[in-house]
Design a protein around this motif. Structure first.
Motif, mmCIF file in Angstrom:
data_model
loop_
_atom_site.group_PDB
_atom_site.id
_atom_site.type_symbol
_atom_site.label_atom_id
_atom_site.label_comp_id
_atom_site.label_asym_id
_atom_site.label_seq_id
_atom_site.Cartn_x
_atom_site.Cartn_y
_atom_site.Cartn_z
ATOM 1 N N THR A 238 -0.684 10.950 -2.068
ATOM 2 C CA THR A 238 -1.722 9.963 -1.817
ATOM 3 C C THR A 238 -2.547 9.813 -3.085
ATOM 4 O O THR A 238 -2.911 10.810 -3.719
ATOM 5 C CB THR A 238 -2.617 10.410 -0.647
ATOM 6 O OG1 THR A 238 -1.785 10.652 0.494
ATOM 7 C CG2 THR A 238 -3.641 9.354 -0.307
ATOM 8 N N LYS B 228 5.850 7.600 -1.179
ATOM 9 C CA LYS B 228 6.711 8.431 -0.300
ATOM 10 C C LYS B 228 7.948 8.899 -1.030
ATOM 11 O O LYS B 228 8.442 8.285 -1.908
ATOM 12 C CB LYS B 228 7.118 7.625 0.924
ATOM 13 C CG LYS B 228 5.923 7.162 1.723
ATOM 14 C CD LYS B 228 6.121 7.447 3.156
ATOM 15 C CE LYS B 228 4.870 7.014 3.895
ATOM 16 N NZ LYS B 228 4.551 7.817 4.961
ATOM 17 N N THR C 249 -0.241 5.002 -1.226
ATOM 18 C CA THR C 249 0.657 6.088 -0.814
ATOM 19 C C THR C 249 2.022 5.936 -1.472
ATOM 20 O O THR C 249 2.591 4.847 -1.520
ATOM 21 C CB THR C 249 0.830 6.076 0.717
ATOM 22 O OG1 THR C 249 -0.463 6.146 1.316
ATOM 23 C CG2 THR C 249 1.675 7.247 1.186
ATOM 24 N N LYS D 208 8.064 3.706 -2.680
ATOM 25 C CA LYS D 208 8.903 4.881 -2.924
ATOM 26 C C LYS D 208 8.517 5.519 -4.250
ATOM 27 O O LYS D 208 8.077 4.837 -5.175
ATOM 28 C CB LYS D 208 10.378 4.479 -2.977
ATOM 29 C CG LYS D 208 10.935 4.027 -1.658
ATOM 30 C CD LYS D 208 12.401 3.677 -1.798
ATOM 31 C CE LYS D 208 12.951 3.165 -0.487
ATOM 32 N NZ LYS D 208 14.356 2.763 -0.605
ATOM 33 N N GLU E 150 0.810 -1.221 0.000
ATOM 34 C CA GLU E 150 0.000 0.000 0.000
ATOM 35 C C GLU E 150 0.840 1.267 0.000
ATOM 36 O O GLU E 150 0.315 2.356 -0.199
ATOM 37 C CB GLU E 150 -0.946 -0.014 1.193
ATOM 38 C CG GLU E 150 -1.973 -1.124 1.095
ATOM 39 C CD GLU E 150 -2.857 -1.219 2.326
ATOM 40 O OE1 GLU E 150 -2.673 -0.447 3.287
ATOM 41 O OE2 GLU E 150 -3.734 -2.091 2.319
ATOM 42 N N THR E 151 2.160 1.122 0.229
ATOM 43 C CA THR E 151 3.067 2.264 0.243
ATOM 44 C C THR E 151 4.339 1.884 -0.501
ATOM 45 O O THR E 151 4.887 0.798 -0.275
ATOM 46 C CB THR E 151 3.427 2.665 1.697
ATOM 47 O OG1 THR E 151 2.212 2.955 2.407
ATOM 48 C CG2 THR E 151 4.324 3.877 1.735
#
Length: 173
Positions: free
Chosen positions: A151, A173, A171, A80, A77-78
């Motif tokens: 997001t 990051k 997400t 780079k 779910e996240t």
């Protein structure tokens, strides 16, 4: 040049092995072999015999999301920021799905929803970045995007699917 009346003999099979190996490598190459991050996405539903939910679109505040009848499951779910390949599988037995990705700037913002069409009005969505459209059951497709930190919302916009809970937050990051 061939000599007239020369006997042409087939090449031995070992002469073709390097070419065959290259052809097999190309045929089996997948987007996951590309540079960047790979995210597996499964588009699922509980089957056509299950009544579709009608009030579970984004945002989810105050909604009972245990009642979703369709969804998008991600392997992560996240990730780079950078090149991201979404390898998408429609794991439904009998329903066409799609996956659209849009950037979310306000997590409480309602999407422009066209009730008469039972779908999000994509023409009024300024941040749609890409999509895998109308994927048949048990089929796969890939979508490669260069995503910046932020997001994102992944959702299906086949009529009725968005409000059945077929969306997820992602997400970068």
């Amino acid at each position: 040049m061939f000599k007239r009346n020369a006997i042409l003999r087939p090449l031995p099979i070992r002469a073709f092995l390097p070419i065959a190996a290259l052809a097999i490598g190309v045929a089996t190459a997948s987007p996951s072999q590309a540079a960047g991050t790979v995210v597996n996405a499964s588009l699922w539903d509980k089957g056509v015999e299950t009544a579709m939910a009608t009030d579970l679109g984004f945002p989810a505040a105050g909604k009972d999301m245990s009642k979703v009848t369709m969804g998008i499951a991600l392997s992560v779910e996240t990730v780079k920021a950078g090149e991201i390949t979404f390898e998408v599988l429609n794991s439904s037995k009998d329903t066409i799905h799609e996956m659209i990705i849009t950037r979310l700037r306000d997590l409480s913002r309602l999407f422009p929803y066209n009730s008469s069409e039972s779908r999000v009005d994509e023409d009024k969505m300024p941040d749609i970045l890409g999509e895998v459209s109308e994927l048949d059951p048990n089929k796969t497709a890939a979508l490669r995007l260069d995503l910046k930190p932020g997001t994102y919302l992944l959702f299906c916009n086949i009529p009725g699917h968005f409000t059945s809970g077929m969306w997820t937050i992602f997400t970068v990051k």
